[in-house]
Design a protein around this motif. Sequence first.
Motif, PDB file in Angstrom:
ATOM      1  N   SER A 152       4.638  -2.297 -13.608  1.00  0.00           N
ATOM      2  CA  SER A 152       4.820  -1.564 -12.364  1.00  0.00           C
ATOM      3  C   SER A 152       4.105  -0.202 -12.428  1.00  0.00           C
ATOM      4  O   SER A 152       3.429   0.199 -11.488  1.00  0.00           O
ATOM      5  CB  SER A 152       6.328  -1.468 -12.120  1.00  0.00           C
ATOM      6  OG  SER A 152       6.649  -0.289 -11.523  1.00  0.00           O
ATOM      7  N   THR A 153       4.174   0.483 -13.562  1.00  0.00           N
ATOM      8  CA  THR A 153       3.546   1.811 -13.654  1.00  0.00           C
ATOM      9  C   THR A 153       2.017   1.706 -13.682  1.00  0.00           C
ATOM     10  O   THR A 153       1.324   2.374 -12.912  1.00  0.00           O
ATOM     11  CB  THR A 153       4.027   2.533 -14.939  1.00  0.00           C
ATOM     12  OG1 THR A 153       5.432   2.418 -14.985  1.00  0.00           O
ATOM     13  CG2 THR A 153       3.619   3.972 -14.964  1.00  0.00           C
ATOM     14  N   TRP A 154       1.507   0.847 -14.566  1.00  0.00           N
ATOM     15  CA  TRP A 154       0.041   0.718 -14.649  1.00  0.00           C
ATOM     16  C   TRP A 154      -0.520   0.140 -13.363  1.00  0.00           C
ATOM     17  O   TRP A 154      -1.574   0.526 -12.891  1.00  0.00           O
ATOM     18  CB  TRP A 154      -0.365  -0.204 -15.808  1.00  0.00           C
ATOM     19  CG  TRP A 154      -0.057   0.352 -17.153  1.00  0.00           C
ATOM     20  CD1 TRP A 154       0.564   1.539 -17.448  1.00  0.00           C
ATOM     21  CD2 TRP A 154      -0.343  -0.273 -18.401  1.00  0.00           C
ATOM     22  NE1 TRP A 154       0.691   1.676 -18.794  1.00  0.00           N
ATOM     23  CE2 TRP A 154       0.135   0.587 -19.407  1.00  0.00           C
ATOM     24  CE3 TRP A 154      -0.950  -1.462 -18.768  1.00  0.00           C
ATOM     25  CZ2 TRP A 154       0.023   0.285 -20.763  1.00  0.00           C
ATOM     26  CZ3 TRP A 154      -1.064  -1.768 -20.115  1.00  0.00           C
ATOM     27  CH2 TRP A 154      -0.587  -0.903 -21.090  1.00  0.00           C
ATOM     28  N   GLY A 155       0.183  -0.842 -12.814  1.00  0.00           N
ATOM     29  CA  GLY A 155      -0.288  -1.468 -11.574  1.00  0.00           C
ATOM     30  C   GLY A 155      -0.366  -0.439 -10.460  1.00  0.00           C
ATOM     31  O   GLY A 155      -1.342  -0.393  -9.713  1.00  0.00           O
ATOM     32  N   ALA A 156       0.668   0.409 -10.370  1.00  0.00           N
ATOM     33  CA  ALA A 156       0.673   1.411  -9.287  1.00  0.00           C
ATOM     34  C   ALA A 156      -0.514   2.368  -9.460  1.00  0.00           C
ATOM     35  O   ALA A 156      -1.158   2.765  -8.482  1.00  0.00           O
ATOM     36  CB  ALA A 156       1.988   2.171  -9.301  1.00  0.00           C
ATOM     37  N   ALA A 157      -0.829   2.725 -10.721  1.00  0.00           N
ATOM     38  CA  ALA A 157      -1.940   3.659 -10.959  1.00  0.00           C
ATOM     39  C   ALA A 157      -3.264   3.016 -10.540  1.00  0.00           C
ATOM     40  O   ALA A 157      -4.104   3.645  -9.876  1.00  0.00           O
ATOM     41  CB  ALA A 157      -1.977   4.048 -12.431  1.00  0.00           C
ATOM     42  N   THR A 158      -3.467   1.751 -10.917  1.00  0.00           N
ATOM     43  CA  THR A 158      -4.712   1.063 -10.533  1.00  0.00           C
ATOM     44  C   THR A 158      -4.804   0.961  -9.011  1.00  0.00           C
ATOM     45  O   THR A 158      -5.850   1.201  -8.408  1.00  0.00           O
ATOM     46  CB  THR A 158      -4.739  -0.363 -11.146  1.00  0.00           C
ATOM     47  OG1 THR A 158      -4.524  -0.255 -12.540  1.00  0.00           O
ATOM     48  CG2 THR A 158      -6.036  -1.081 -10.870  1.00  0.00           C
ATOM     49  N   PHE A 159      -3.691   0.626  -8.375  1.00  0.00           N
ATOM     50  CA  PHE A 159      -3.688   0.458  -6.928  1.00  0.00           C
ATOM     51  C   PHE A 159      -4.035   1.788  -6.232  1.00  0.00           C
ATOM     52  O   PHE A 159      -4.793   1.812  -5.261  1.00  0.00           O
ATOM     53  CB  PHE A 159      -2.323  -0.060  -6.473  1.00  0.00           C
ATOM     54  CG  PHE A 159      -2.266  -0.342  -5.008  1.00  0.00           C
ATOM     55  CD1 PHE A 159      -2.975  -1.404  -4.449  1.00  0.00           C
ATOM     56  CD2 PHE A 159      -1.505   0.450  -4.160  1.00  0.00           C
ATOM     57  CE1 PHE A 159      -2.934  -1.672  -3.090  1.00  0.00           C
ATOM     58  CE2 PHE A 159      -1.453   0.189  -2.806  1.00  0.00           C
ATOM     59  CZ  PHE A 159      -2.165  -0.873  -2.275  1.00  0.00           C
ATOM     60  N   ARG A 160      -3.497   2.898  -6.769  1.00  0.00           N
ATOM     61  CA  ARG A 160      -3.814   4.214  -6.173  1.00  0.00           C
ATOM     62  C   ARG A 160      -5.319   4.473  -6.225  1.00  0.00           C
ATOM     63  O   ARG A 160      -5.916   4.968  -5.281  1.00  0.00           O
ATOM     64  CB  ARG A 160      -3.082   5.333  -6.938  1.00  0.00           C
ATOM     65  CG  ARG A 160      -1.717   5.665  -6.359  1.00  0.00           C
ATOM     66  CD  ARG A 160      -1.203   7.017  -6.848  1.00  0.00           C
ATOM     67  NE  ARG A 160      -1.124   7.100  -8.301  1.00  0.00           N
ATOM     68  CZ  ARG A 160      -0.130   6.591  -9.034  1.00  0.00           C
ATOM     69  NH1 ARG A 160       0.875   5.984  -8.447  1.00  0.00           N
ATOM     70  NH2 ARG A 160      -0.125   6.715 -10.357  1.00  0.00           N
ATOM     71  N   HIS A 161      -5.930   4.077  -7.344  1.00  0.00           N
ATOM     72  CA  HIS A 161      -7.367   4.265  -7.516  1.00  0.00           C
ATOM     73  C   HIS A 161      -8.156   3.421  -6.491  1.00  0.00           C
ATOM     74  O   HIS A 161      -9.188   3.833  -5.983  1.00  0.00           O
ATOM     75  CB  HIS A 161      -7.695   3.879  -8.967  1.00  0.00           C
ATOM     76  CG  HIS A 161      -9.136   3.782  -9.280  1.00  0.00           C
ATOM     77  ND1 HIS A 161      -9.968   4.883  -9.244  1.00  0.00           N
ATOM     78  CD2 HIS A 161      -9.904   2.735  -9.634  1.00  0.00           C
ATOM     79  CE1 HIS A 161     -11.192   4.492  -9.567  1.00  0.00           C
ATOM     80  NE2 HIS A 161     -11.178   3.194  -9.803  1.00  0.00           N
ATOM     81  N   TRP A 162      -7.651   2.228  -6.197  1.00  0.00           N
ATOM     82  CA  TRP A 162      -8.337   1.327  -5.251  1.00  0.00           C
ATOM     83  C   TRP A 162      -8.077   1.689  -3.789  1.00  0.00           C
ATOM     84  O   TRP A 162      -8.857   1.337  -2.917  1.00  0.00           O
ATOM     85  CB  TRP A 162      -7.836  -0.115  -5.454  1.00  0.00           C
ATOM     86  CG  TRP A 162      -8.312  -0.782  -6.699  1.00  0.00           C
ATOM     87  CD1 TRP A 162      -9.362  -0.404  -7.499  1.00  0.00           C
ATOM     88  CD2 TRP A 162      -7.763  -1.977  -7.294  1.00  0.00           C
ATOM     89  NE1 TRP A 162      -9.488  -1.276  -8.547  1.00  0.00           N
ATOM     90  CE2 TRP A 162      -8.525  -2.257  -8.445  1.00  0.00           C
ATOM     91  CE3 TRP A 162      -6.710  -2.827  -6.967  1.00  0.00           C
ATOM     92  CZ2 TRP A 162      -8.277  -3.354  -9.265  1.00  0.00           C
ATOM     93  CZ3 TRP A 162      -6.450  -3.925  -7.775  1.00  0.00           C
ATOM     94  CH2 TRP A 162      -7.221  -4.186  -8.922  1.00  0.00           C
ATOM     95  N   ARG A 163      -6.954   2.357  -3.547  1.00  0.00           N
ATOM     96  CA  ARG A 163      -6.437   2.530  -2.179  1.00  0.00           C
ATOM     97  C   ARG A 163      -7.502   2.949  -1.158  1.00  0.00           C
ATOM     98  O   ARG A 163      -7.583   2.344  -0.076  1.00  0.00           O
ATOM     99  CB  ARG A 163      -5.285   3.554  -2.193  1.00  0.00           C
ATOM    100  CG  ARG A 163      -4.406   3.522  -0.969  1.00  0.00           C
ATOM    101  CD  ARG A 163      -3.415   2.359  -1.036  1.00  0.00           C
ATOM    102  NE  ARG A 163      -2.687   2.176   0.205  1.00  0.00           N
ATOM    103  CZ  ARG A 163      -3.082   1.371   1.192  1.00  0.00           C
ATOM    104  NH1 ARG A 163      -4.237   0.731   1.132  1.00  0.00           N
ATOM    105  NH2 ARG A 163      -2.341   1.217   2.259  1.00  0.00           N
ATOM    106  N   PRO A 164      -8.367   3.957  -1.450  1.00  0.00           N
ATOM    107  CA  PRO A 164      -9.333   4.382  -0.422  1.00  0.00           C
ATOM    108  C   PRO A 164     -10.280   3.267   0.015  1.00  0.00           C
ATOM    109  O   PRO A 164     -10.854   3.334   1.104  1.00  0.00           O
ATOM    110  CB  PRO A 164     -10.125   5.507  -1.120  1.00  0.00           C
ATOM    111  CG  PRO A 164      -9.309   5.910  -2.286  1.00  0.00           C
ATOM    112  CD  PRO A 164      -8.468   4.747  -2.685  1.00  0.00           C
ATOM    113  N   ARG A 165     -10.465   2.248  -0.833  1.00  0.00           N
ATOM    114  CA  ARG A 165     -11.407   1.168  -0.466  1.00  0.00           C
ATOM    115  C   ARG A 165     -10.726   0.030   0.299  1.00  0.00           C
ATOM    116  O   ARG A 165     -11.385  -0.915   0.700  1.00  0.00           O
ATOM    117  CB  ARG A 165     -12.079   0.620  -1.731  1.00  0.00           C
ATOM    118  CG  ARG A 165     -13.217   1.518  -2.201  1.00  0.00           C
ATOM    119  CD  ARG A 165     -13.919   0.898  -3.372  1.00  0.00           C
ATOM    120  NE  ARG A 165     -13.179   1.115  -4.593  1.00  0.00           N
ATOM    121  CZ  ARG A 165     -13.325   0.387  -5.692  1.00  0.00           C
ATOM    122  NH1 ARG A 165     -14.155  -0.623  -5.699  1.00  0.00           N
ATOM    123  NH2 ARG A 165     -12.627   0.665  -6.779  1.00  0.00           N
TER     124      ARG A 165
END
Length: 492
Positions: A20-33
Amino acid sequence: MTKTTRDILDDVLALRERVSTWGAATFRHWRPRIRRPEFAAGALNLAHYLAFRKHDLRPLQRALMPLGISSLGRAEGRVLASIDAVACALSKLVGRAPGAPLRPPSARQFYRGERQLGLAAEALFGPGVPGRHGRILVTLGSDAARDPGLLRRLAEGGADAVRINCAHDDPDRWMRMIEHLRTAERATGRRLKLLMDLGGPKVRTADVATPSDRQRMVAGDELLICRAGALRDPGYAFQTGCTLPVVLERIKIGDPVAIDDGKLRGRVVREEAGNLVAVIEQAPVKGAKLRPEKGLNFPGVKLGLDPLTAKDLADLDIVAREADMVGYSFVETAQHLACLQEELARRRSDWRRLAVVPKIETGGAVANLPEIIVQAAGCQPLAVMIARGDLAVEIGFERVAEMQEEILWLCEAAHVPVIWATEVLDGLVRKGTPSRGEMTDAAMAARAECIMLNKGPNQLAGVEALDNVLRRMGEHQAKKTPLLRELRSWAS
Ligand SMILES: Nc1ncnc2c1ncn2[C@@H]1O[C@H](COP(=O)(O)OP(=O)(O)OP(=O)(O)O)[C@@H](O)[C@H]1O
Ligand SMILES: CC(=O)C(=O)O
């Protein structure tokens, strides 16, 4: 030391925390795209999946199995929901309250990814036919431009979509194929989706020269690879032009070369006046013919080619206008995908409605697949093609089966449909008789949302056989899940 059920629960809770923690961090990085709201859940689940598969889960899986609890082997489309379900069941076993944020997922939440994947497949490949899950995509040969009835026969046989490979034929023929496609749609009342594949920066043989008494190359033969149209060196019996001559400057002595989907393999041994000389090291027992328009791969060599050639840009004018899906050959990075999107945007204001099909055919594309998926599906509908022809040559035949599994898993995690392509029922389509192995391959292909047939004189037989196999396998397997319908094979 054997773990207690409490230890196993602690391991599952620790896994949940990491995912959940790592996934959320990766998702935040992708979010603008991510501009398509319908891809948000898939992107988040993909991020969770990447975190989930960062560790060896096998010991945990073996600990869970004897407890009668899911061993997380089918979590692709629903990572956190699967872990939560396991953690809640274990909590009950040890008599502990699950504790926030753990809740057993509802059936609706649990199967949400599966529903989204189904909707995406329908949007891309059409509604399909009753009783069969996978869609059938047929590559059109030149005969589809000549024979107005061929497309109707393919549609009636069960084809759902067709592919025009812009690497072959020409715009006049493509337009005739499309005209015949529309006629077949009117006649059958079925809308058939059209994929047009850009040839991409695929290096190919151009004109070839062979001795008058021997066309087949065997191990030990030398091959002169030169600029297209420059075959004139009397010192070499076998010569081929190269469609992207810039590679001649980028290849080094010792680099590997593979010709015609890897039928001939060798190594570059010297350079002569700007041309390359390769020695064939592996060839079929009877040799292989050197032919024009065949792939010329330099496996593992970074060629640094522009992702879209001048021909692709010209073809894209037609493709953007006519196709439902744009195939992108030899795409390797998210930046390449963004380049294609810019070019589409130049040609159509509503380009985001067009689907894109990155063809995964190099090690680079495999390595960058998560980023390619996010860049593509963040903006437009997406299906990923496992382009096994070039992929096998580029990464090695031995790695193909493993890699196609991994591509399937990643795409399922992102709720993105997959096209299983190349050499499907190859013997049947080209020669009229299938091998046992290719029937099994066709059955395995049922785990993809769409299965592609290549060109060949017996495509209709290929469509009918594939339709039959997919119907049968659909009763036994859904993605990674075996389906246990009653067995009828044995007298009892
Ligand atoms: N018009 C054509 N002229 C010559 N060869 C062709 C033509 N069309 C297809 N081929 C060859 O027939 C085979 C099947 O073609 P198809 O388009 O189905 O597959 P492909 O693997 O995507 O092709 P390619 O790798 O050449 O783009 C390939 O070996 C291809 O090179
Ligand atoms: C389809 C294709 O391009 C391949 O398999 O290489």
